[in-house]
Design a protein around this motif. Sequence first.
Motif, PDB file in Angstrom:
ATOM      1  N   LEU A  59       0.818  -1.211   0.000  1.00 48.78           N
ATOM      2  CA  LEU A  59       0.000   0.000   0.000  1.00 48.78           C
ATOM      3  C   LEU A  59       0.852   1.260   0.000  1.00 48.78           C
ATOM      4  N   THR A  60       1.993   1.226   0.656  1.00 51.55           N
ATOM      5  CA  THR A  60       2.819   2.425   0.779  1.00 51.55           C
ATOM      6  C   THR A  60       3.832   2.570  -0.346  1.00 51.55           C
ATOM      7  N   ARG A  61       4.074   1.519  -1.119  1.00 54.04           N
ATOM      8  CA  ARG A  61       5.035   1.617  -2.208  1.00 54.04           C
ATOM      9  C   ARG A  61       4.445   1.194  -3.545  1.00 54.04           C
ATOM     10  N   GLY A  62       3.748   0.074  -3.572  1.00 50.84           N
ATOM     11  CA  GLY A  62       3.207  -0.409  -4.839  1.00 50.84           C
ATOM     12  C   GLY A  62       2.127   0.488  -5.417  1.00 50.84           C
ATOM     13  N   VAL A  63       1.197   0.939  -4.571  1.00 46.46           N
ATOM     14  CA  VAL A  63       0.084   1.761  -5.056  1.00 46.46           C
ATOM     15  C   VAL A  63       0.563   3.099  -5.603  1.00 46.46           C
ATOM     16  N   PRO A  64       1.340   3.901  -4.851  1.00 50.36           N
ATOM     17  CA  PRO A  64       1.805   5.169  -5.438  1.00 50.36           C
ATOM     18  C   PRO A  64       2.714   4.986  -6.638  1.00 50.36           C
ATOM     19  N   GLN A  65       3.518   3.916  -6.646  1.00 48.23           N
ATOM     20  CA  GLN A  65       4.388   3.669  -7.795  1.00 48.23           C
ATOM     21  C   GLN A  65       3.559   3.372  -9.038  1.00 48.23           C
ATOM     22  N   THR A  66       2.496   2.586  -8.894  1.00 49.31           N
ATOM     23  CA  THR A  66       1.621   2.272 -10.024  1.00 49.31           C
ATOM     24  C   THR A  66       0.936   3.527 -10.543  1.00 49.31           C
ATOM     25  N   MET A  67       0.443   4.363  -9.631  1.00 52.89           N
ATOM     26  CA  MET A  67      -0.225   5.602 -10.043  1.00 52.89           C
ATOM     27  C   MET A  67       0.729   6.529 -10.775  1.00 52.89           C
ATOM     28  N   THR A  68       1.974   6.576 -10.328  1.00 55.61           N
ATOM     29  CA  THR A  68       2.963   7.450 -10.965  1.00 55.61           C
ATOM     30  C   THR A  68       3.318   6.957 -12.360  1.00 55.61           C
ATOM     31  N   GLY A  91       7.565  -1.028   7.106  1.00 49.24           N
ATOM     32  CA  GLY A  91       6.969  -2.248   6.554  1.00 49.24           C
ATOM     33  C   GLY A  91       8.001  -3.160   5.922  1.00 49.24           C
ATOM     34  N   ARG A  92       8.940  -2.584   5.173  1.00 53.37           N
ATOM     35  CA  ARG A  92       9.976  -3.397   4.542  1.00 53.37           C
ATOM     36  C   ARG A  92      10.877  -4.046   5.591  1.00 53.37           C
ATOM     37  N   ALA A  93      11.261  -3.268   6.606  1.00 55.87           N
ATOM     38  CA  ALA A  93      12.118  -3.810   7.654  1.00 55.87           C
ATOM     39  C   ALA A  93      11.421  -4.929   8.416  1.00 55.87           C
ATOM     40  N   LEU A  94      10.133  -4.738   8.706  1.00 59.27           N
ATOM     41  CA  LEU A  94       9.397  -5.757   9.449  1.00 59.27           C
ATOM     42  C   LEU A  94       9.172  -7.009   8.610  1.00 59.27           C
ATOM     43  N   SER A  95       9.054  -6.860   7.296  1.00 59.33           N
ATOM     44  CA  SER A  95       8.913  -8.033   6.438  1.00 59.33           C
ATOM     45  C   SER A  95      10.146  -8.916   6.551  1.00 59.33           C
ATOM     46  N   ILE A  96      11.323  -8.292   6.594  1.00 58.70           N
ATOM     47  CA  ILE A  96      12.560  -9.051   6.785  1.00 58.70           C
ATOM     48  C   ILE A  96      12.598  -9.685   8.167  1.00 58.70           C
ATOM     49  N   CYS A  97      12.301  -8.864   9.189  1.00 61.39           N
ATOM     50  CA  CYS A  97      12.428  -9.324  10.577  1.00 61.39           C
ATOM     51  C   CYS A  97      11.441 -10.441  10.897  1.00 61.39           C
ATOM     52  N   ILE A  98      10.191 -10.299  10.444  1.00 63.30           N
ATOM     53  CA  ILE A  98       9.177 -11.304  10.749  1.00 63.30           C
ATOM     54  C   ILE A  98       9.504 -12.623  10.051  1.00 63.30           C
ATOM     55  N   THR A  99       9.985 -12.563   8.801  1.00 60.96           N
ATOM     56  CA  THR A  99      10.395 -13.782   8.122  1.00 60.96           C
ATOM     57  C   THR A  99      11.557 -14.443   8.855  1.00 60.96           C
ATOM     58  N   CYS A 100      12.470 -13.619   9.362  1.00 63.26           N
ATOM     59  CA  CYS A 100      13.600 -14.149  10.134  1.00 63.26           C
ATOM     60  C   CYS A 100      13.125 -14.804  11.428  1.00 63.26           C
ATOM     61  N   ILE A 101      12.242 -14.113  12.156  1.00 59.17           N
ATOM     62  CA  ILE A 101      11.708 -14.660  13.407  1.00 59.17           C
ATOM     63  C   ILE A 101      10.940 -15.952  13.146  1.00 59.17           C
ATOM     64  N   LEU A 102      10.232 -15.996  12.025  1.00 60.37           N
ATOM     65  CA  LEU A 102       9.497 -17.208  11.652  1.00 60.37           C
ATOM     66  C   LEU A 102      10.439 -18.391  11.485  1.00 60.37           C
ATOM     67  N   SER A 103      11.558 -18.177  10.807  1.00 57.19           N
ATOM     68  CA  SER A 103      12.501 -19.273  10.585  1.00 57.19           C
ATOM     69  C   SER A 103      13.198 -19.675  11.887  1.00 57.19           C
ATOM     70  N   VAL A 104      13.551 -18.692  12.717  1.00 58.35           N
ATOM     71  CA  VAL A 104      14.197 -19.009  14.000  1.00 58.35           C
ATOM     72  C   VAL A 104      13.231 -19.764  14.908  1.00 58.35           C
ATOM     73  N   PHE A 105      11.992 -19.304  14.980  1.00 59.91           N
ATOM     74  CA  PHE A 105      10.981 -19.961  15.813  1.00 59.91           C
ATOM     75  C   PHE A 105      10.782 -21.407  15.382  1.00 59.91           C
ATOM     76  N   GLN A 106      10.700 -21.631  14.069  1.00 59.60           N
ATOM     77  CA  GLN A 106      10.464 -22.987  13.594  1.00 59.60           C
ATOM     78  C   GLN A 106      11.680 -23.874  13.820  1.00 59.60           C
ATOM     79  N   ALA A 107      12.876 -23.290  13.708  1.00 61.00           N
ATOM     80  CA  ALA A 107      14.088 -24.070  13.959  1.00 61.00           C
ATOM     81  C   ALA A 107      14.144 -24.529  15.409  1.00 61.00           C
ATOM     82  N   VAL A 108      13.797 -23.649  16.342  1.00 64.57           N
ATOM     83  CA  VAL A 108      13.777 -24.021  17.762  1.00 64.57           C
ATOM     84  C   VAL A 108      12.681 -25.049  18.027  1.00 64.57           C
ATOM     85  N   THR A 109      11.536 -24.909  17.343  1.00 62.43           N
ATOM     86  CA  THR A 109      10.412 -25.821  17.555  1.00 62.43           C
ATOM     87  C   THR A 109      10.749 -27.249  17.146  1.00 62.43           C
TER      88      THR A 109
END
Length: 313
Positions: A59-68, A91-109
């Motif tokens: 929403l913050t990057r794709g939509v304005p880029q398409t309109m432009t 949003g971009r930073a959290l996309s990286i961090c959440i994917t990282c946390i997801l992989s770490v969480f699953q590795a520990v699980t």
Amino acid sequence: MDLCVTIKGVSFLLQTGVGILGNVMVLLAYAHIIYTEPKVLPVDLILCHLAFVNLMLLLTRGVPQTMTVFGLTDLLNDPGCKVLIYAYRIGRALSICITCILSVFQAVTVAPAGPRLSRLKPALPSLVLPTIVGLWLLNMAICVAAPLFSMAPRNGTVPAFTLNLRFCHVDFRDSLSYVINGVVFSVRDFAFVGLMVGSSGYILLLLHRHSRLVREMRRSKGAGAETRAAKIVITLVVLYVLFFGIDNAIWIYMLTVSKVSPVVTDMKVFFSSCYASLSPYFIISSNKKVKAKIACAAVRDQPSVDNQESSDK
């Protein structure tokens, strides 16, 4: 309209539209799961949050880029650019961090229980939400400098050491701040990507070397869900690393020139948004609960459509 511009505009439009639709479907499915089920797996909470930040990114990057790309100019003033760039960076930073946390969480699980993990494993589900909140606060603090350099375009001119996003400019004023900004964010990104790759490699190693343990886990309660979740994690990490590599190759090139071509910027935006657009469909295809919720919603809507067709006849 030029053919190249048309192809570029249609590409951004399809990517943004498909991505928003997919992430909204995942969010609605998880909202229904959280509302109706007494117990929600921590991995489902992480995937739900991943869909949210990816939707925020589009929403913050794709939509304005398409309109432009389609010729809509003067979309934002200086305050609007500052808010939009700040939200996109988070949003971009959290996309990286959440994917990282997801992989770490699953590795520990899926890791075999040992002296060090015997205490961590039971407490792991309760750490998911505090970790996500901590990541929000951390990235909001790290990205606070982004609005300082953001502004609306000025008379069609692009100063040196400026990221030209068409709808906004990020003007770093000099080469030192331009390079420092790029290096700081690249180091953060590579650190989290390295962690997620290491965690995913550990998961693959466990699944490969301990096939007997995996079979026992599948027989036990909840083990099937954990195994499926591990496969989702590995797929998402591979997908992210692929587009992350392309995105950062372009970014490194951009750090070496004083004036960045708009075509190069468009390519970077497109590849940096591919993960946000494609990841929800991997979640839908791999997660049985999400797929079931979406299928049930489609079935509930079908009778009303059939009744409407019968009444028309």
